[in-house]
Design a protein around this motif. Structure first.
Motif, PDB file in Angstrom:
ATOM      1  N   MET A  45       0.824  -1.199   0.000  1.00 23.01           N
ATOM      2  CA  MET A  45       0.000   0.000   0.000  1.00 23.01           C
ATOM      3  C   MET A  45       0.863   1.255   0.000  1.00 23.01           C
ATOM      4  O   MET A  45       0.524   2.248  -0.645  1.00 23.01           O
ATOM      5  N   ASP A  46       1.969   1.230   0.696  1.00 27.34           N
ATOM      6  CA  ASP A  46       2.876   2.380   0.728  1.00 27.34           C
ATOM      7  C   ASP A  46       3.688   2.470  -0.558  1.00 27.34           C
ATOM      8  O   ASP A  46       3.820   3.549  -1.149  1.00 27.34           O
ATOM      9  N   ARG A  47       4.241   1.335  -0.991  1.00 30.46           N
ATOM     10  CA  ARG A  47       5.078   1.327  -2.185  1.00 30.46           C
ATOM     11  C   ARG A  47       4.315   1.802  -3.423  1.00 30.46           C
ATOM     12  O   ARG A  47       4.865   2.524  -4.270  1.00 30.46           O
ATOM     13  N   PHE A  48       3.047   1.414  -3.528  1.00 29.31           N
ATOM     14  CA  PHE A  48       2.296   1.708  -4.754  1.00 29.31           C
ATOM     15  C   PHE A  48       1.185   2.737  -4.556  1.00 29.31           C
ATOM     16  O   PHE A  48       0.256   2.794  -5.368  1.00 29.31           O
ATOM     17  N   ARG A  49       1.298   3.566  -3.531  1.00 24.21           N
ATOM     18  CA  ARG A  49       0.230   4.529  -3.273  1.00 24.21           C
ATOM     19  C   ARG A  49      -0.023   5.437  -4.481  1.00 24.21           C
ATOM     20  O   ARG A  49      -1.160   5.677  -4.882  1.00 24.21           O
ATOM     21  N   GLY A  50       1.035   5.941  -5.080  1.00 20.33           N
ATOM     22  CA  GLY A  50       0.866   6.794  -6.253  1.00 20.33           C
ATOM     23  C   GLY A  50       0.259   6.054  -7.422  1.00 20.33           C
ATOM     24  O   GLY A  50      -0.571   6.602  -8.166  1.00 20.33           O
ATOM     25  N   ALA A  51       0.645   4.789  -7.600  1.00 21.56           N
ATOM     26  CA  ALA A  51       0.110   3.993  -8.695  1.00 21.56           C
ATOM     27  C   ALA A  51      -1.381   3.726  -8.509  1.00 21.56           C
ATOM     28  O   ALA A  51      -2.160   3.764  -9.470  1.00 21.56           O
ATOM     29  N   TYR A  52      -1.794   3.448  -7.267  1.00 24.03           N
ATOM     30  CA  TYR A  52      -3.218   3.229  -7.006  1.00 24.03           C
ATOM     31  C   TYR A  52      -4.029   4.493  -7.322  1.00 24.03           C
ATOM     32  O   TYR A  52      -5.125   4.419  -7.892  1.00 24.03           O
ATOM     33  N   THR A  53      -3.495   5.646  -6.959  1.00 23.26           N
ATOM     34  CA  THR A  53      -4.201   6.896  -7.252  1.00 23.26           C
ATOM     35  C   THR A  53      -4.321   7.108  -8.753  1.00 23.26           C
ATOM     36  O   THR A  53      -5.395   7.463  -9.274  1.00 23.26           O
TER      37      THR A  53
END
Length: 336
Positions: free
Chosen positions: A278-286
């Motif tokens: 969740m932290d590593r890909f936070r920008g990708a999820y957004t």
């Protein structure tokens, strides 16, 4: 584009994160949440100042412009098709279904409609993976001969999750299989997979493994390795190396990668390792959800339809067969 009402089914950890993201996106007028546990959904709605639906039927009747599905895997096919029947665009976290037959049924039904269904493979929206894909497409790397993918969790999931996870290849490795296809633009032709259990016994009890290694042969002859693990105590380690005849591209090699060099004099990062996906890909999820809002509201191109998820699922299925039988497995053996 006109703002739309977005529904969200499933208010577990990733569902709550997605609801919070959606509420802050331009183009989203309101977010309506529901869950099989109505109290949990109401708590989420109250905490984030969102709208609450008492159940899934009420959610689907809430004049939605799009639906985000983050429920348990076994509910995905029914929810996808229920939304599609009502003309509601869908974003669904992977997988489409728990098995190939269920996935195929959804793919075939969705293909008869114009309602978009986007499947959640967030690595496609990560800046590093996008840069690697662009480097391959540009020809700057020359012909690609080797790829090395790594997905290592810092700690295993809860014991009760493993029996319904689908196993390490379908639950974890499927992201690597998808991104290798997407970055290279090639199909995976053959796999050889093996695994081991040296941790908790609940993995073996579920006929799963806590550590796995996969060799993939792509349809152009390039080779890829995938390392998967549930016990990487140093932190969450997700990387991809793309090696070509003229150059290379490496994703995930940053100051928060949980790597410790023992070379004398080499400086160590002072930043903490990534604690989880969740932290590593936070920008990708957004970025992924922002894209879905565009797909739902304007008919923008769908970046990951169910057929793409099916191809990654075929690779995972071939890996599981290879692990069980101890032999290479061609994708033609599992593809239907």
């Amino acid at each position: 584009m006109s703002p739309i009402r977005m529904g969200l089914a499933g208010t577990g950890r990733i569902g709550v994160s997605h609801a919070e993201t959606l509420a802050g996106l331009p183009g989203v007028e309101a977010v309506v949440v529901a869950d099989a546990d109505a109290d949990r959904a109401r708590t989420t709605a109250d905490k984030l100042d969102l709208e609450f639906a008492a159940d899934i039927d009420a959610l689907l009747a809430a004049d939605l412009g799009g639906l985000v599905i983050t429920t348990a895997t076994d509910s995905h096919p029914e929810l996808i098709l229920a939304a599609v029947e009502r003309g509601i665009p869908v974003f669904c976290e992977k997988p489409v279904a728990a098995d190939i037959a269920g996935t195929l049924a959804v793919v075939e039904r969705v293909a008869t409609t114009t309602v978009p269904v986007q499947i959640g493979f967030q690595r496609r929206f990560d800046a590093g993976y996008r840069a690697a894909r662009a480097a391959v497409a540009s020809g700057d790397l020359g012909w690609v001969h080797t790829l090395r993918a790594t997905t290592l969790d810092p700690a295993p999931p809860p014991a009760e999750y493993i029996p319904r996870s689908g196993g390490i290849f379908r639950d974890c490795g499927v992201h690597d299989f998808d991104i290798i296809r997407w970055v290279t633009g090639r199909e995976i032709a053959e796999v050889y997979a093996t695994g081991a259990n040296r941790g908790e016994q609940f993995f073996a009890a579920a006929n799963d493994v806590d550590t796995a290694a996969v060799i993939l042969r792509l349809d152009d002859g390039a080779l890829a390795t995938v390392s998967l693990g549930r016990y990487n105590g140093a932190g969450y380690d997700v990387r991809l190396e793309v090696l070509g005849a003229q150059g290379n591209a490496v994703v995930g090699l940053d100051d928060r990668a949980p790597l410790h060099s023992v070379e004398p004099g080499y400086p160590q990062s002072s930043l903490p390792a990534w604690p989880g996906f969740m932290d590593r890909f936070r920008g990708a999820y957004t970025e992924e959800l922002t894209t879905f809002v565009g797909v739902a509201a304007t008919g923008a191109p769908n970046p990951c339809p169910p057929g793409e998820a099916l191809e990654a699922f075929y690779v995972a299925e071939a890996c599981e067969l290879s692990r069980r039988e101890g032999r290479p497995v061609a994708l033609t053996e599992v593809r239907r």
